[in-house]
Design a protein around this motif. Structure first.
Motif, PDB file in Angstrom:
ATOM      1  N   GLU A 195       2.563 -22.036  84.957  1.00 57.77           N
ATOM      2  CA  GLU A 195       1.920 -21.481  83.753  1.00 57.77           C
ATOM      3  C   GLU A 195       0.404 -21.648  83.832  1.00 57.77           C
ATOM      4  OE1 GLU A 195       4.118 -23.998  83.697  1.00 57.77           O
ATOM      5  OE2 GLU A 195       5.583 -23.806  82.085  1.00 57.77           O
ATOM      6  N   HIS A 196      -0.020 -22.806  84.405  1.00 59.54           N
ATOM      7  CA  HIS A 196      -1.454 -23.080  84.461  1.00 59.54           C
ATOM      8  C   HIS A 196      -2.184 -22.003  85.262  1.00 59.54           C
ATOM      9  CE1 HIS A 196       0.540 -25.000  87.812  1.00 59.54           C
ATOM     10  NE2 HIS A 196      -0.599 -25.189  88.456  1.00 59.54           N
ATOM     11  N   ARG A 199      -2.020 -18.765  83.223  1.00 57.02           N
ATOM     12  CA  ARG A 199      -2.833 -18.891  82.016  1.00 57.02           C
ATOM     13  C   ARG A 199      -4.309 -18.775  82.360  1.00 57.02           C
ATOM     14  NH1 ARG A 199      -1.080 -24.029  79.345  1.00 57.02           N
ATOM     15  NH2 ARG A 199      -2.284 -24.969  81.012  1.00 57.02           N
ATOM     16  N   HIS A 200      -4.716 -19.440  83.453  1.00 58.59           N
ATOM     17  CA  HIS A 200      -6.131 -19.412  83.792  1.00 58.59           C
ATOM     18  C   HIS A 200      -6.584 -18.036  84.213  1.00 58.59           C
ATOM     19  CE1 HIS A 200      -6.156 -24.009  84.444  1.00 58.59           C
ATOM     20  NE2 HIS A 200      -6.209 -23.649  83.187  1.00 58.59           N
ATOM     21  N   GLY A 208      -2.644 -16.780  77.132  1.00 61.12           N
ATOM     22  CA  GLY A 208      -2.243 -17.981  77.855  1.00 61.12           C
ATOM     23  C   GLY A 208      -1.209 -18.764  77.068  1.00 61.12           C
ATOM     24  N   VAL A 212       2.832 -19.645  77.970  1.00 59.10           N
ATOM     25  CA  VAL A 212       3.418 -20.989  77.897  1.00 59.10           C
ATOM     26  C   VAL A 212       4.616 -20.992  76.949  1.00 59.10           C
ATOM     27  CG1 VAL A 212       2.993 -23.373  77.158  1.00 59.10           C
ATOM     28  CG2 VAL A 212       1.272 -22.162  78.528  1.00 59.10           C
ATOM     29  N   GLU A 247       5.688 -26.985  90.717  1.00 58.80           N
ATOM     30  CA  GLU A 247       4.496 -26.133  90.703  1.00 58.80           C
ATOM     31  C   GLU A 247       4.435 -25.299  91.994  1.00 58.80           C
ATOM     32  OE1 GLU A 247       4.590 -29.377  89.866  1.00 58.80           O
ATOM     33  OE2 GLU A 247       2.693 -30.026  88.965  1.00 58.80           O
TER      34      GLU A 247
ATOM     35  N   GLU B  65      -6.197 -34.015  92.998  1.00 61.01           N
ATOM     36  CA  GLU B  65      -5.390 -32.811  92.812  1.00 61.01           C
ATOM     37  C   GLU B  65      -5.262 -32.095  94.152  1.00 61.01           C
ATOM     38  OE1 GLU B  65      -5.802 -30.342  88.918  1.00 61.01           O
ATOM     39  OE2 GLU B  65      -7.047 -29.391  90.443  1.00 61.01           O
ATOM     40  N   ALA B  71      -4.035 -22.902  93.592  1.00 56.73           N
ATOM     41  CA  ALA B  71      -3.793 -23.585  92.312  1.00 56.73           C
ATOM     42  C   ALA B  71      -3.222 -24.976  92.576  1.00 56.73           C
ATOM     43  CB  ALA B  71      -2.827 -22.769  91.465  1.00 56.73           C
ATOM     44  N   ARG B  95       3.544 -31.423  86.426  1.00 54.43           N
ATOM     45  CA  ARG B  95       4.359 -30.796  85.376  1.00 54.43           C
ATOM     46  C   ARG B  95       5.536 -31.717  85.023  1.00 54.43           C
ATOM     47  NH1 ARG B  95       7.343 -28.144  82.115  1.00 54.43           N
ATOM     48  NH2 ARG B  95       7.052 -25.963  81.679  1.00 54.43           N
ATOM     49  N   GLN B  98       4.269 -34.924  83.285  1.00 52.46           N
ATOM     50  CA  GLN B  98       3.859 -34.617  81.923  1.00 52.46           C
ATOM     51  C   GLN B  98       5.088 -34.559  81.023  1.00 52.46           C
ATOM     52  OE1 GLN B  98       2.719 -30.438  81.330  1.00 52.46           O
ATOM     53  NE2 GLN B  98       0.652 -31.186  81.037  1.00 52.46           N
TER      54      GLN B  98
END
Lengths: 388, 103
Positions: A195-196, A199-200, A208, A212, A247, B65, B71, B95, B98
């Motif tokens: 999503e990140h 969204r970005h 965005g 989500v 991710e 990161e 990404a 993710r 979190q």
């Protein structure tokens, strides 16, 4: 052919068609067989019939109607013959199609024949044969590539998908969007963890948030019945293949959308308002997802696969792309584009994307895909609620 | 099949510019060639990297990161030197973390 054009069927103010189908569209489960008789009597026509159409309500009813109208309004149809039960609902679908497309639209219903199903077939065959002859007068003409709207799907993915074919279709989408065209990816649940990134790249913050929310809604629906999507994802097989996190897995899937900003988030089967890259909030099973694209208006579909996946859309020519060397040994006949070079390191992604773009223009201009040559293709309706 | 004269001229690819990792196009070890955009860069691997797995292109500090596909795909749980295997033993999802944190 001039650069940045394809040979298509112009449709007035809308997008041009890459095909010029006569569509026989059954809009009610009670007339599936009657609509099938009509289509069988008209060689070359395309047959789509919903098994539903009564006892639906609320968002499910709206979603079903949006699919019927969208399938009919697809620019690949030169004419649509609606086959229905009652005159009122047939006219509603006909009006919906006419509002969005320049296709010739006629409707035949059981109301017109005092419930006589065979008389309905005869009526439909007469109307359909007239429509078929009428649209056969249309000719392909050069039209701008910017009129192309392409759906991007993946099925049966493997290591070659995330590494080669998904980034390759992403590079193609970037080229299409840069040429003023439009593309869409769906399969909402595959955005989980990515999503990140999506969204970005969105131009507006509200969009965005909507992305989500769309993922969270599907995740919640699955969690509600006791399945944890993150607990075992990526799975053991993914991890053996080199994927470490959710991710990474999802970014590999959404890599097929390319890197241009997202223009909007579409509801399932909803048409885009402008050009550019769109996301569709929809199911991940290819037959359902692809019919959502077709109802949204896509005249072409790019389909990336690892070992091979034969499923094609009926109305939108479906280009099968694989980079898996074994797939090209086993089912080369069933694949439309060879991306092995990207996986075997003798063709760069950019070179392959340029080649794929040219091939896509060829298919858009009338070259048959494997699915078209053998008649592999279907459209599949999605329900989002229970019947009364 | 016809192939160019520079056939099989690289062993791994950096998928997007700025990615911290490259992906092996076959089972790899030792000195390998990595395609980074239009360039080919050589790097020495400190681990064996199976097909489809990834390795660090630069030294990555613990907690940093890690990017692939342009990404973030998670954070390093320990310092990862260039050329080392990057996988579940030294990379963790943000993710999933979190989600666990939120209960």
């Amino acid at each position: 052919m001039a650069e940045n054009t394809f040979l298509g069927f112009p449709r007035g103010s809308g997008r041009a068609g890459t095909r010029n189908h006569l569509l026989i569209l059954g809009i009610n489960g009670l007339v599936v067989a009657a609509a099938g008789r009509i289509a069988a009597a008209l060689p070359g026509s395309k047959f789509v019939a919903t098994p539903y159409g009564r006892g639906q309500f609320g968002p499910d009813k709206e979603c079903h109607f949006r699919q019927l109208v969208g399938i009919g309004a697809n620019a690949n149809n030169g004419a649509v013959l609606i086959v229905g039960v009652d005159r009122k609902s047939a006219d509603e679908v006909a009006d919906g199609i006419a509002a969005r497309s320049s296709a010739l639209v006629e409707a035949v219903t059981l109301d017109d024949t005092h419930e006589d199903a065979l008389a309905l077939a005869a009526l439909g065959i007469r109307a359909g044969s007239r429509l078929a002859r009428e649209i056969s007068q249309e000719r392909r003409q050069p039209v701008p590539v910017s009129e192309l709207y392409v759906g991007v799907e993946c099925g049966h993915s493997d290591a070659s998908s995330g590494l080669a074919t998904n980034p390759l279709s992403g590079a193609l989408v970037d080229r299409l969007v840069d040429a003023g065209g439009t593309a869409v990816i769906g399969e909402t649940i595959e955005w989980l963890g990515a999503e990140h990134a999506l969204r970005h790249c969105g131009a507006k913050p509200q969009m965005g948030e909507a992305i989500v929310r769309a993922v969270a809604a599907r995740e919640a629906a699955v969690t509600a019945i006791g399945v944890d999507l993150l607990g075992n994802n990526p799975g053991a097989e993914n991890i053996r293949g080199g994927l470490s996190t959710i991710e990474e897995k999802s970014l590999g899937a959404v890599a097929k959308a390319g890197s241009r900003p997202v223009s909007g988030l579409l509801p399932f089967a909803g048409p885009p308002e402008r050009t550019g890259l769109y996301l569709m909030d929809g199911p991940s099973f290819s037959p359902e997802s692809m019919t959502g694209f077709v109802a949204s208006g896509t005249q072409m579909i790019l389909f990336t696969t690892g070992p091979g996946n034969s499923y094609c859309s009926l109305l939108a020519p479906t280009i099968k792309i694989s980079a898996n060397p074994q797939a090209h040994e086993h089912v080369s006949n069933q694949l439309d584009f060879d991306a092995r070079g990207v996986f075997e390191a003798h063709e760069t992604l950019d070179a392959a994307a340029d080649r794929l773009f040219d091939e896509m223009i060829g298919f858009a201009s009338g070259t048959l895909t494997w699915g078209e040559a053998v008649g592999e293709g279907a459209e599949c309706f999605t329900r989002i609620g229970a019947s009364l | 099949m016809s192939v160019g004269k520079d056939a099989a001229n690289w062993d791994a690819v950096q998928i997007a510019s700025g990615d911290h990792v490259a992906v092996a196009l076959r089972d790899l070890s030792g000195r390998v060639r990595v395609r980074q955009g239009s360039e080919i860069v050589e790097i020495t691997l400190s681990d064996a990297i199976p097909l489809g797995h990834k390795f660090a292109l630069v030294d990555l500090p613990a907690g940093s990161e890690i990017r692939k596909y342009g990404a973030p795909i998670g954070r390093a749980t320990q310092p990862i030197p260039a050329g080392a295997h990057v996988h579940t033993h030294n990379l963790v999802s943000q993710r999933a973390a979190q989600k666990a944190g939120n209960g």
